[in-house]
Structures are given as structure tokens and as C-alpha cells.
Scaffold this active site. Structure first.
Site, PDB file in Angstrom:
ATOM      1  N   SER A 144       0.875  -1.180   0.000  1.00 27.27           N
ATOM      2  CA  SER A 144       0.000   0.000   0.000  1.00 27.27           C
ATOM      3  C   SER A 144       0.905   1.221   0.000  1.00 27.27           C
ATOM      4  O   SER A 144       2.088   1.115   0.350  1.00 27.27           O
ATOM      5  CB  SER A 144      -0.839  -0.027   1.285  1.00 27.27           C
ATOM      6  OG  SER A 144      -1.466   1.211   1.512  1.00 27.27           O
ATOM      7  N   TYR A 157      -1.892  -0.809  10.396  1.00 27.74           N
ATOM      8  CA  TYR A 157      -1.965  -1.135   8.960  1.00 27.74           C
ATOM      9  C   TYR A 157      -0.681  -0.683   8.270  1.00 27.74           C
ATOM     10  O   TYR A 157      -0.075  -1.443   7.501  1.00 27.74           O
ATOM     11  CB  TYR A 157      -3.193  -0.442   8.366  1.00 27.74           C
ATOM     12  CG  TYR A 157      -3.445  -0.745   6.911  1.00 27.74           C
ATOM     13  CD1 TYR A 157      -4.090  -1.914   6.516  1.00 27.74           C
ATOM     14  CD2 TYR A 157      -3.041   0.142   5.914  1.00 27.74           C
ATOM     15  CE1 TYR A 157      -4.322  -2.190   5.170  1.00 27.74           C
ATOM     16  CE2 TYR A 157      -3.269  -0.129   4.568  1.00 27.74           C
ATOM     17  CZ  TYR A 157      -3.909  -1.297   4.207  1.00 27.74           C
ATOM     18  OH  TYR A 157      -4.137  -1.568   2.874  1.00 27.74           O
TER      19      TYR A 157
HETATM   20  N1  LIG Z   1      -8.827  -0.663  -1.146  1.00 22.64           N
HETATM   21  C1  LIG Z   1      -7.814   0.106  -0.918  1.00 22.64           C
HETATM   22  O1  LIG Z   1      -7.966   1.348  -0.846  1.00 22.64           O
HETATM   23  C2  LIG Z   1      -6.423  -0.470  -0.736  1.00 22.64           C
HETATM   24  C3  LIG Z   1      -5.345   0.423  -0.769  1.00 22.64           C
HETATM   25  C4  LIG Z   1      -4.057  -0.070  -0.614  1.00 22.64           C
HETATM   26  C5  LIG Z   1      -3.846  -1.422  -0.430  1.00 22.64           C
HETATM   27  N2  LIG Z   1      -4.899  -2.283  -0.403  1.00 22.64           N
HETATM   28  C6  LIG Z   1      -4.597  -3.699  -0.185  1.00 22.64           C
HETATM   29  O2  LIG Z   1      -5.077  -4.450  -1.275  1.00 22.64           O
HETATM   30  C7  LIG Z   1      -5.466  -5.752  -0.826  1.00 22.64           C
HETATM   31  C8  LIG Z   1      -6.918  -6.022  -1.235  1.00 22.64           C
HETATM   32  O3  LIG Z   1      -7.734  -5.030  -0.626  1.00 22.64           O
HETATM   33  P1  LIG Z   1      -9.241  -4.779  -1.059  1.00 22.64           P
HETATM   34  O4  LIG Z   1      -9.469  -3.323  -0.980  1.00 22.64           O
HETATM   35  O5  LIG Z   1      -9.563  -5.518  -2.283  1.00 22.64           O
HETATM   36  O6  LIG Z   1      -9.973  -5.429   0.223  1.00 22.64           O
HETATM   37  P2  LIG Z   1     -11.360  -6.235   0.300  1.00 22.64           P
HETATM   38  O7  LIG Z   1     -11.727  -6.240   1.756  1.00 22.64           O
HETATM   39  O8  LIG Z   1     -12.315  -5.651  -0.646  1.00 22.64           O
HETATM   40  O9  LIG Z   1     -10.906  -7.691  -0.143  1.00 22.64           O
HETATM   41  C9  LIG Z   1      -9.975  -8.400   0.639  1.00 22.64           C
HETATM   42  C10 LIG Z   1     -10.186  -9.880   0.477  1.00 22.64           C
HETATM   43  O10 LIG Z   1      -9.279 -10.556   1.378  1.00 22.64           O
HETATM   44  C11 LIG Z   1     -10.024 -11.564   2.055  1.00 22.64           C
HETATM   45  N3  LIG Z   1      -9.451 -11.865   3.370  1.00 22.64           N
HETATM   46  C12 LIG Z   1      -9.481 -11.086   4.470  1.00 22.64           C
HETATM   47  N4  LIG Z   1      -8.938 -11.742   5.505  1.00 22.64           N
HETATM   48  C13 LIG Z   1      -8.561 -12.951   5.046  1.00 22.64           C
HETATM   49  C14 LIG Z   1      -7.945 -14.077   5.643  1.00 22.64           C
HETATM   50  N5  LIG Z   1      -7.649 -14.111   6.952  1.00 22.64           N
HETATM   51  N6  LIG Z   1      -7.696 -15.153   4.885  1.00 22.64           N
HETATM   52  C15 LIG Z   1      -8.033 -15.166   3.562  1.00 22.64           C
HETATM   53  N7  LIG Z   1      -8.621 -14.144   2.942  1.00 22.64           N
HETATM   54  C16 LIG Z   1      -8.889 -13.039   3.682  1.00 22.64           C
HETATM   55  C17 LIG Z   1     -11.418 -10.986   2.180  1.00 22.64           C
HETATM   56  O11 LIG Z   1     -12.384 -11.997   2.471  1.00 22.64           O
HETATM   57  C18 LIG Z   1     -11.604 -10.315   0.846  1.00 22.64           C
HETATM   58  O12 LIG Z   1     -12.099 -11.206  -0.136  1.00 22.64           O
HETATM   59  C19 LIG Z   1      -5.267  -5.764   0.693  1.00 22.64           C
HETATM   60  O13 LIG Z   1      -4.026  -6.332   1.010  1.00 22.64           O
HETATM   61  C20 LIG Z   1      -5.267  -4.275   1.034  1.00 22.64           C
HETATM   62  O14 LIG Z   1      -4.578  -4.014   2.233  1.00 22.64           O
HETATM   63  C21 LIG Z   1      -6.182  -1.842  -0.560  1.00 22.64           C
END
Ligand SMILES: NC(=O)c1ccc[n+]([C@@H]2O[C@H](COP(=O)([O-])OP(=O)(O)OC[C@H]3O[C@@H](n4cnc5c(N)ncnc54)[C@H](O)[C@@H]3O)[C@@H](O)[C@H]2O)c1
Length: 253
Positions: A144, A157
Site C-alpha cells: 500500500s 496497517y
Molecule cells: N482498497 C484500498 O484502498 C487499498 C489500498 C491499498 C492497499 N490495499 C490492499 O489491497 C489488498 C486487497 O484489498 P481490497 O481493498 O480488495 O480489500 P477487500 O476487503 O475488498 O478484499 C480483501 C479480500 O481478502 C479476504 N481476506 C481477508 N482476511 C482474510 C484471511 N484471513 N484469509 C483469507 N482471505 C482473507 C477478504 O475476504 C476479501 O475477499 C489488501 O491487502 C489491502 O490491504 C487496498
């Protein structure tokens, strides 16, 4: 572009929602065999079914990134089913409520590090030996912009994502000579389920973030997925230990 991933076996953790789902959709449409790992069984099965309907080879495996045994079994199952593992996208991650560091509870701290950092390490622990045996492979970890700069009220985080960047760089240096590339993608604020949840109780926040972004908008999951697929692909064959920001210029300010 159509068959860019033909014959490639790709594992995507957290593939049931958000960025992970967008990655799966693109991989499937470009010829990959995709294994989707998540704790959300129904949503994960649905993503796999949609990919199969579009003509791809896809399967869902329930795996909790907090459980070492699940992750070991996930990689084993993938290799047993398809004979190899070409790319792994360690994407599963969780957020927490906005809190100043001194207010953070130990439970929140542990949960975030367990899933976001230990989970990524455990995935690589089992993915790397398989890729070394093959003499090639590509891993992309979802970090991130909070893994590159400080993020007020997101201490646990940010610490976990800085950790992911450190793991990525170290793995790249350790395993590059064995034909395995390891990179990270660093998105800013992306319109996903996670982002929607983190707005709870702060309806003003999205507007503020958009105002502070050079491109005056949030990112879309597909825009992150494109960066991930490039790093996975042979087009990035000499890119190793890199942190690709997909942030509309947020960290360039
Ligand atoms: N959305 C944002 O703004 C953003 C920004 C920077 C980084 N990220 C990173 O991108 C990645 C995806 O984020 P997103 O926004 O799609 O989130 P999201 O919550 O929409 O999707 C995350 C997925 O991970 C799964 N998950 C959570 N805990 C889990 C576990 N213990 N075991 C297996 N699966 C698990 C969830 O069920 C979900 O399907 C993450 O690592 C997040 O930190 C997201």
C-alpha cells in the site's frame, strides 16, 4: 494480450472481493489457470464460477491467512491440481478503524499483523520452494502507499504494509538468482469493499481524499490489477524487488 497467461498457473489470495477479484477476472480472461483463496466461501466460489463460465480454468480453495496449515495445504493443492505454480499474488488483507497509535488495542494490532504481514510471509514460505524447484516464478505482494509513507490513524496497517515491502525486497534479493522475481504493488485509495468499510462513520473522508489526490478521484480495482498482471508477466522479466505505486500521483506530492 488475449493469451498472455496461457498455460500459467496463478494463485490469488483474497480473490473473492475487491482488488483480488479484479485480478482473477483479468488473469482468467488472459488464459491463466487461477486458484482463488479466501475465507469467504460463497463469494469465492462465485468468482471461480464466473471465470469458468468465461472459459477459464479456475477453482476456489478456502484458506485462512491466519492459519499456517491452510496456507501449506493451499500451495500443495494448487501444485497437485496443476503441476506447478507460476505466479502468486498475495493480496488478502484487512483494515482497522481509524485510531491514533496510543489508542490502538493489542487485539487490533495482532489481527492486522497476523493477516497482513505474517500471512504474506507464510504464503511466500510455501510458494518460494515450489518456484525454486521449477527454476522460475513471480510473486506479487499487495502492500500500500501506507507501506511507503506514514498514514495518520492507520498505524498498525501502515506497520504491516511497511513490513510487506521489507519482506518483498528481502525475498527479491534472496531468490532472484534462482529465477524467482518478487515485487510489491502499492495502491492508494481504491474503491473496494475495504474502502467502503473504512468510511464508516466518516462520510466526509472520501471527499477529502479525492480533493488531496492529484487526479481528483479514487482508483478502481481494475487499475491496480493491471499493475499486478504486468509484474506477474514475462513483460516485467527484469523487474525484481520493486514497489509499484498505483496511486494517481498521491505519493509524488
Ligand atoms: N482498497 C484500498 O484502498 C487499498 C489500498 C491499498 C492497499 N490495499 C490492499 O489491497 C489488498 C486487497 O484489498 P481490497 O481493498 O480488495 O480489500 P477487500 O476487503 O475488498 O478484499 C480483501 C479480500 O481478502 C479476504 N481476506 C481477508 N482476511 C482474510 C484471511 N484471513 N484469509 C483469507 N482471505 C482473507 C477478504 O475476504 C476479501 O475477499 C489488501 O491487502 C489491502 O490491504 C487496498
Amino acid at each position: 494480450m488475449g493469451e498472455q497467461f496461457a498455460g500459467k498457473v496463478v494463485l490469488v489470495t483474497g480473490g473473492a472481493c475487491g482488488i483480488g477479484r479484479a485480478i482473477v477476472e483479468r488473469l482468467a480472461s488472459r488464459g491463466a489457470s487461477v486458484v482463488i483463496a479466501d475465507i469467504l466461501q460463497k463469494e469465492g466460489e462465485r468468482v471461480a464460477a464466473v471465470a469458468r463460465k468465461a472459459g477459464a480454468e479456475a477453482r476456489f480453495v478456502r484458506a485462512d491467512m491466519r492459519e499456517a496449515a491452510d496456507i501449506r495445504a493451499l500451495v500443495r493443492e494448487t501444485v497437485a491440481a496443476y503441476g506447478r505454480l507460476d505466479c502468486a499474488v498475495n493480496n488478502a488483507g484487512v483494515e482497522h478503524g481509524l485510531q491514533a497509535l496510543a489508542e490502538v488495542g493489542e487485539e487490533d494490532w495482532d489481527r492486522i499483523q497476523d493477516i497482513n504481514l505474517r500471512g504474506v510471509w507464510l504464503c511466500m514460505k510455501h510458494e518460494l520452494p515450489q518456484m525454486v524447484r521449477q527454476g522460475q516464478g513471480s510473486i506479487v505482494n499487495l502492500a500500500s502507499t501506507a507501506g511507503l509513507v506514514g498514514m495518520p490513524l492507520l498505524g498498525p496497517y501502515a506497520a504491516s504494509k511497511h513490513g510487506v515491502v521489507g519482506l518483498t525486497r528481502t525475498a527479491a534479493v534472496e531468490y532472484g538468482r534462482m529465477g524467482v522475481r518478487v515485487n510489491a504493488v502499492c495502491p492508494s485509495f481504491i474503491r473496494t469493499e475495504m474502502f467502503e468499510r473504512s468510511l464508516t462513520g466518516r462520510p466526509d473522508l472520501a471527499e477529502k481524499l479525492v480533493k488531496n489526490s492529484p487526479m481528483r478521484r479514487l482508483g478502481e480495482p481494475g487499475e491496480v490489477a493491471e499493475g499486478v498482471l504486468w509484474l506477474c508477466s514475462d513483460a516485467a522479466s527484469f523487474v525484481n524487488g520493486h514497489q509499484l505505486t498505483v496511486d494517481g500521483g498521491m505519493t509524488a506530492q
